[in-house]
Scaffold this motif. Structure first.
Motif, PDB file in Angstrom:
ATOM      1  N   ASP A 259       0.880  -1.169   0.000  1.00  0.00           N
ATOM      2  CA  ASP A 259       0.000   0.000   0.000  1.00  0.00           C
ATOM      3  C   ASP A 259       0.915   1.216   0.000  1.00  0.00           C
ATOM      4  O   ASP A 259       1.500   1.571   1.017  1.00  0.00           O
ATOM      5  CB  ASP A 259      -0.903  -0.006   1.227  1.00  0.00           C
ATOM      6  N   ILE A 260       1.067   1.835  -1.164  1.00  0.00           N
ATOM      7  CA  ILE A 260       2.024   2.925  -1.327  1.00  0.00           C
ATOM      8  C   ILE A 260       1.277   4.253  -1.315  1.00  0.00           C
ATOM      9  O   ILE A 260       0.420   4.503  -2.150  1.00  0.00           O
ATOM     10  CB  ILE A 260       2.816   2.755  -2.639  1.00  0.00           C
TER      11      ILE A 260
ATOM     12  N   VAL B 298       4.628   3.545   3.215  1.00  0.00           N
ATOM     13  CA  VAL B 298       4.508   2.298   2.459  1.00  0.00           C
ATOM     14  C   VAL B 298       4.131   1.218   3.463  1.00  0.00           C
ATOM     15  O   VAL B 298       4.830   0.998   4.449  1.00  0.00           O
ATOM     16  CB  VAL B 298       5.829   1.912   1.757  1.00  0.00           C
ATOM     17  N   GLY B 299       2.998   0.573   3.224  1.00  0.00           N
ATOM     18  CA  GLY B 299       2.569  -0.539   4.057  1.00  0.00           C
ATOM     19  C   GLY B 299       2.774  -1.834   3.293  1.00  0.00           C
ATOM     20  O   GLY B 299       2.656  -1.872   2.075  1.00  0.00           O
ATOM     21  N   TRP B 300       3.115  -2.910   3.996  1.00  0.00           N
ATOM     22  CA  TRP B 300       3.363  -4.185   3.326  1.00  0.00           C
ATOM     23  C   TRP B 300       2.944  -5.351   4.219  1.00  0.00           C
ATOM     24  O   TRP B 300       2.869  -5.223   5.441  1.00  0.00           O
ATOM     25  CB  TRP B 300       4.841  -4.320   2.959  1.00  0.00           C
TER      26      TRP B 300
ATOM     27  N   ARG C 266       6.330   1.698   6.685  1.00  0.00           N
ATOM     28  CA  ARG C 266       7.468   2.618   6.707  1.00  0.00           C
ATOM     29  C   ARG C 266       6.914   4.018   6.456  1.00  0.00           C
ATOM     30  O   ARG C 266       6.220   4.247   5.458  1.00  0.00           O
ATOM     31  CB  ARG C 266       8.466   2.229   5.620  1.00  0.00           C
ATOM     32  N   LEU C 267       7.189   4.951   7.372  1.00  0.00           N
ATOM     33  CA  LEU C 267       6.697   6.320   7.263  1.00  0.00           C
ATOM     34  C   LEU C 267       7.816   7.234   6.787  1.00  0.00           C
ATOM     35  O   LEU C 267       8.961   7.089   7.206  1.00  0.00           O
ATOM     36  CB  LEU C 267       6.175   6.818   8.614  1.00  0.00           C
ATOM     37  N   PHE C 268       7.470   8.179   5.917  1.00  0.00           N
ATOM     38  CA  PHE C 268       8.419   9.139   5.375  1.00  0.00           C
ATOM     39  C   PHE C 268       7.912  10.546   5.640  1.00  0.00           C
ATOM     40  O   PHE C 268       6.735  10.751   5.917  1.00  0.00           O
ATOM     41  CB  PHE C 268       8.556   8.975   3.850  1.00  0.00           C
TER      42      PHE C 268
END
Length: 74
Positions: free
Chosen positions: A15-16, A21-23, A44-46
């Motif tokens: 899930d971008i 980004v989720g995985w 992962r958070l940006f």
């Protein structure tokens, strides 16, 4: 080499988004895959990206300032 609880068939889901980004990894029957005692799922958070409009405005401001500070042409 023998692997305990080896998973033959699995899928990866992503899930971008703009700032993340989720995985996850799951089996055909929608159970999360486990490895080393953990379920394979995460995020992962940006820092959010700049929009094109904000970059355009920064470029425009830089251009205007450069023209204002340039010596007059003769």
């Amino acid at each position: 080499m023998s692997r305990k609880n080896y998973v033959d068939d699995y899928a990866i889901s992503l899930d971008i988004g703009n700032a993340s980004v989720g995985w996850s990894a799951f089996t055909p029957n929608y159970r999360l895959v486990r490895a080393k005692g953990h379920e394979l799922i995460g995020v992962r958070l940006f820092d959010p990206a700049d929009t094109a409009e904000s970059r355009r405005m920064a470029y425009h401001t830089q251009k205007v300032l450069a023209q204002a500070l340039a010596p007059p042409s003769s």
